[in-house]
Design an enzyme around this catalytic site. Structure first.
Site, PDB file in Angstrom:
ATOM      1  N   GLY A  15     -19.412  26.600  40.183  1.00 35.80           N
ATOM      2  CA  GLY A  15     -18.877  24.601  39.837  1.00 35.80           C
ATOM      3  C   GLY A  15     -18.894  24.485  40.813  1.00 35.80           C
ATOM      4  N   ALA A  26     -16.764  18.630  57.419  1.00 35.42           N
ATOM      5  CA  ALA A  26     -16.743  19.180  58.173  1.00 35.42           C
ATOM      6  C   ALA A  26     -17.478  20.166  58.967  1.00 35.42           C
ATOM      7  CB  ALA A  26     -15.040  20.397  58.036  1.00 35.42           C
ATOM      8  N   VAL A  27     -18.591  20.540  57.834  1.00 35.95           N
ATOM      9  CA  VAL A  27     -19.348  21.947  58.405  1.00 35.95           C
ATOM     10  C   VAL A  27     -20.800  20.973  58.941  1.00 35.95           C
ATOM     11  CG1 VAL A  27     -21.782  23.360  57.612  1.00 35.95           C
ATOM     12  CG2 VAL A  27     -19.094  23.260  56.235  1.00 35.95           C
ATOM     13  N   ARG A  29     -20.164  18.051  61.188  1.00 34.47           N
ATOM     14  CA  ARG A  29     -20.142  17.367  62.036  1.00 34.47           C
ATOM     15  C   ARG A  29     -19.806  18.550  63.074  1.00 34.47           C
ATOM     16  NH1 ARG A  29     -17.017  11.688  59.823  1.00 34.47           N
ATOM     17  NH2 ARG A  29     -19.220  10.970  59.284  1.00 34.47           N
ATOM     18  N   ARG A  76     -26.757  25.748  39.411  1.00 33.35           N
ATOM     19  CA  ARG A  76     -26.500  27.384  39.094  1.00 33.35           C
ATOM     20  C   ARG A  76     -28.165  27.776  39.409  1.00 33.35           C
ATOM     21  NH1 ARG A  76     -21.355  26.353  36.962  1.00 33.35           N
ATOM     22  NH2 ARG A  76     -20.195  27.604  37.639  1.00 33.35           N
ATOM     23  N   ASP A 107     -17.018  33.222  43.578  1.00 35.85           N
ATOM     24  CA  ASP A 107     -17.239  34.506  43.561  1.00 35.85           C
ATOM     25  C   ASP A 107     -19.033  35.005  42.837  1.00 35.85           C
ATOM     26  OD1 ASP A 107     -16.985  34.021  41.014  1.00 35.85           O
ATOM     27  OD2 ASP A 107     -15.928  36.351  40.702  1.00 35.85           O
ATOM     28  N   THR A 130     -13.759  26.980  44.641  1.00 27.80           N
ATOM     29  CA  THR A 130     -13.197  26.951  43.403  1.00 27.80           C
ATOM     30  C   THR A 130     -12.025  26.329  42.708  1.00 27.80           C
ATOM     31  OG1 THR A 130     -12.336  28.526  41.687  1.00 27.80           O
ATOM     32  CG2 THR A 130     -12.345  29.403  43.472  1.00 27.80           C
ATOM     33  N   ILE A 131     -11.893  26.004  40.915  1.00 26.73           N
ATOM     34  CA  ILE A 131     -10.184  25.217  41.241  1.00 26.73           C
ATOM     35  C   ILE A 131      -9.783  26.212  40.671  1.00 26.73           C
ATOM     36  CG2 ILE A 131     -11.437  22.956  40.574  1.00 26.73           C
ATOM     37  CD1 ILE A 131     -11.332  23.576  37.325  1.00 26.73           C
ATOM     38  N   ASP A 132     -10.425  27.522  40.492  1.00 30.71           N
ATOM     39  CA  ASP A 132      -9.249  28.888  39.343  1.00 30.71           C
ATOM     40  C   ASP A 132      -8.613  29.896  40.496  1.00 30.71           C
ATOM     41  OD1 ASP A 132     -10.748  27.750  37.386  1.00 30.71           O
ATOM     42  OD2 ASP A 132     -12.110  29.044  37.354  1.00 30.71           O
ATOM     43  N   ASP A 134      -9.594  31.773  42.278  1.00 32.54           N
ATOM     44  CA  ASP A 134      -9.592  32.965  41.873  1.00 32.54           C
ATOM     45  C   ASP A 134     -10.383  34.480  42.519  1.00 32.54           C
ATOM     46  OD1 ASP A 134     -11.640  32.389  41.400  1.00 32.54           O
ATOM     47  OD2 ASP A 134     -12.577  33.343  39.548  1.00 32.54           O
ATOM     48  N   ARG A 167       7.405  16.992  18.746  1.00 34.32           N
ATOM     49  CA  ARG A 167       6.921  18.152  18.596  1.00 34.32           C
ATOM     50  C   ARG A 167       5.941  19.069  19.377  1.00 34.32           C
ATOM     51  NH1 ARG A 167       3.098  12.801  17.856  1.00 34.32           N
ATOM     52  NH2 ARG A 167       2.550  12.623  15.666  1.00 34.32           N
ATOM     53  N   ARG A 176     -10.987  30.941  32.991  1.00 33.20           N
ATOM     54  CA  ARG A 176     -11.742  31.441  32.232  1.00 33.20           C
ATOM     55  C   ARG A 176     -10.792  33.305  32.478  1.00 33.20           C
ATOM     56  NH1 ARG A 176     -16.607  28.781  31.556  1.00 33.20           N
ATOM     57  NH2 ARG A 176     -17.317  29.176  33.825  1.00 33.20           N
ATOM     58  N   ARG A 251       1.085  19.969  17.629  1.00 34.38           N
ATOM     59  CA  ARG A 251      -0.360  19.376  18.192  1.00 34.38           C
ATOM     60  C   ARG A 251      -1.118  20.859  19.655  1.00 34.38           C
ATOM     61  NH1 ARG A 251      -0.475  14.510  15.799  1.00 34.38           N
ATOM     62  NH2 ARG A 251       0.375  15.001  14.028  1.00 34.38           N
TER      63      ARG A 251
END
Ligand code: ADP
Length: 327
Positions: A15, A26-27, A29, A76, A107, A130-132, A134, A167, A176, A251
């Site tokens: 992802g 960075a890698v 340069r 993937r 991972d 990864t944004i998670d 994890d 609300r 996830r 909502r």
């Protein structure tokens, strides 16, 4: 003695996450600074198999530090799961003389990297993209800070409209397997309840606490739910609340993929730059099959299989803080 690494490949896999471009820059340069040849592998492991590999120069990574997504694309690859696929990938690297790899991903990508480097003589360095958040072994993962700030920005806006109409809002954020986006964005926006995969969701307790807050005429009720919460994501939680609290105007808002995009925050650009630099330094120092992380503001090198297996733990104290502050 380890072979001197002279030609390296860099790829983004699995992802995408904001800040991957800063890491690629960075890698590239740092590699060029050390007199290496640097190659960009397109679409993760798919590009290794399809031989979609491009030579990178300093200028190839100009003007990308501020851009979300990844110029190398993410993908993937089912073929990489097979020994035959990995053999083709190896031959494509070998014919160019590539003798070091930097994999920016999650991972799953590390699992692939570990397998690959066990089978072939190409050292692999992983960067947690990864944004998670994890992945164990690093206080930061590239993209988390941007994603969580995007969620905070969106939830603040939802709070305005929730307030105007009295609300109850259920907001589903990404995650996830890990609840960090939910936990951080929920605390930062003053959510009443935060539901995450790491803790068992007690739905009766949730309904009781929402009912009690309604009685006290609490102005805004926000429930932040990680998509992988054990009770189900936002849809399931909203469904049961609507059933059990039919007079409450409830909502649901699913934030979805906006959390993956956008210009990376300063923090994500910084850690991506630092990690990218250290990935190349690690290859030069002869490290292999490690993930480069940052722990307590120091570089931390942990074996890829540890980064793969271990997850970060969420301290119980956080959940206590949520309860106290939402009263
Ligand atoms: P992420 O890196 O974001 O967790 P995935 O779990 O989809 O993403 O993994 C990315 C890619 O890594 C997969 O498409 C696959 O090509 C490769 N990969 C994952 N697990 C393995 C494995 N056990 N063996 C070989 N390759 C793997």
């Amino acid at each position: 003695m380890a072979t001197k690494v002279t030609k390296i490949g860099v790829l983004t896999s699995g992802g995408d996450s904001p800040g991957m471009n800063a890491a690629i820059r960075a890698v590239v340069r740092t590699g060029i600074y050390h007199g290496m040849e640097v190659f960009g592998v397109m679409r993760g492991y798919s590009g290794m198999i399809d031989d979609d590999i491009v030579k990178m120069e300093s200028r190839s990574v100009a003007n990308i530090i501020q851009r979300g997504g990844t110029i190398l694309k993410c993908a993937r690859s089912k073929q990489f799961l097979t020994p035959e696929g990995r053999q083709i990938a190896y031959e494509n690297l070998k014919k160019r003389g590539i003798n070091g790899l930097v994999i920016i991903g999650g991972d799953g990508s590390f699992r692939g990297a570990q397998k690959f480097s066990n089978e072939f003589d190409i050292p692999c360095i992983g960067l947690p993209g990864t944004i998670d958040k994890d992945i164990a072994g690093s206080d930061f993962t590239i993209g988390f800070d941007t994603a969580v700030n995007t969620a905070v920005d969106a939830i603040d806006k939802i709070r305005d409209t929730a307030d105007a109409h009295d609300r109850l809002f259920i907001v589903e954020v990404m995650g996830r397997d890990a609840g960090y986006i939910a936990l951080h964005s929920g605390i930062a926006t003053g959510a009443e309840n935060i539901l995450i995969p790491e803790t068992k969701t007690d739905i009766e307790e949730l309904i009781d606490s929402l009912g009690e807050k309604e009685k006290r005429k609490k102005l805004v009720n926000l429930v932040v739910v990680a998509e992988g919460d054990d009770f189900g994501g936002g849809n399931e939680v909203a469904k049961i609340i609507k059933e059990r609290m039919p007079t409450t105007d409830t909502r649901l808002c699913i934030l979805g993929h906006i959390q993956r995009g956008g210009s990376p925050t300063c923090l994500d650009r910084l850690i991506a730059s630092r990690m990218g630099y250290h990935a190349v330094e690690s290859l030069i120092e002869g490290r292999h099959n490690v993930m480069v992380g940052i722990l307590n503001n120091r570089m931390n090198y942990i074996p890829l299989d540890f980064a793969v297996k271990a997850k970060q733990r969420i301290s119980k104290e956080w959940m206590k803080i949520v309860k106290i502050l939402a009263s």
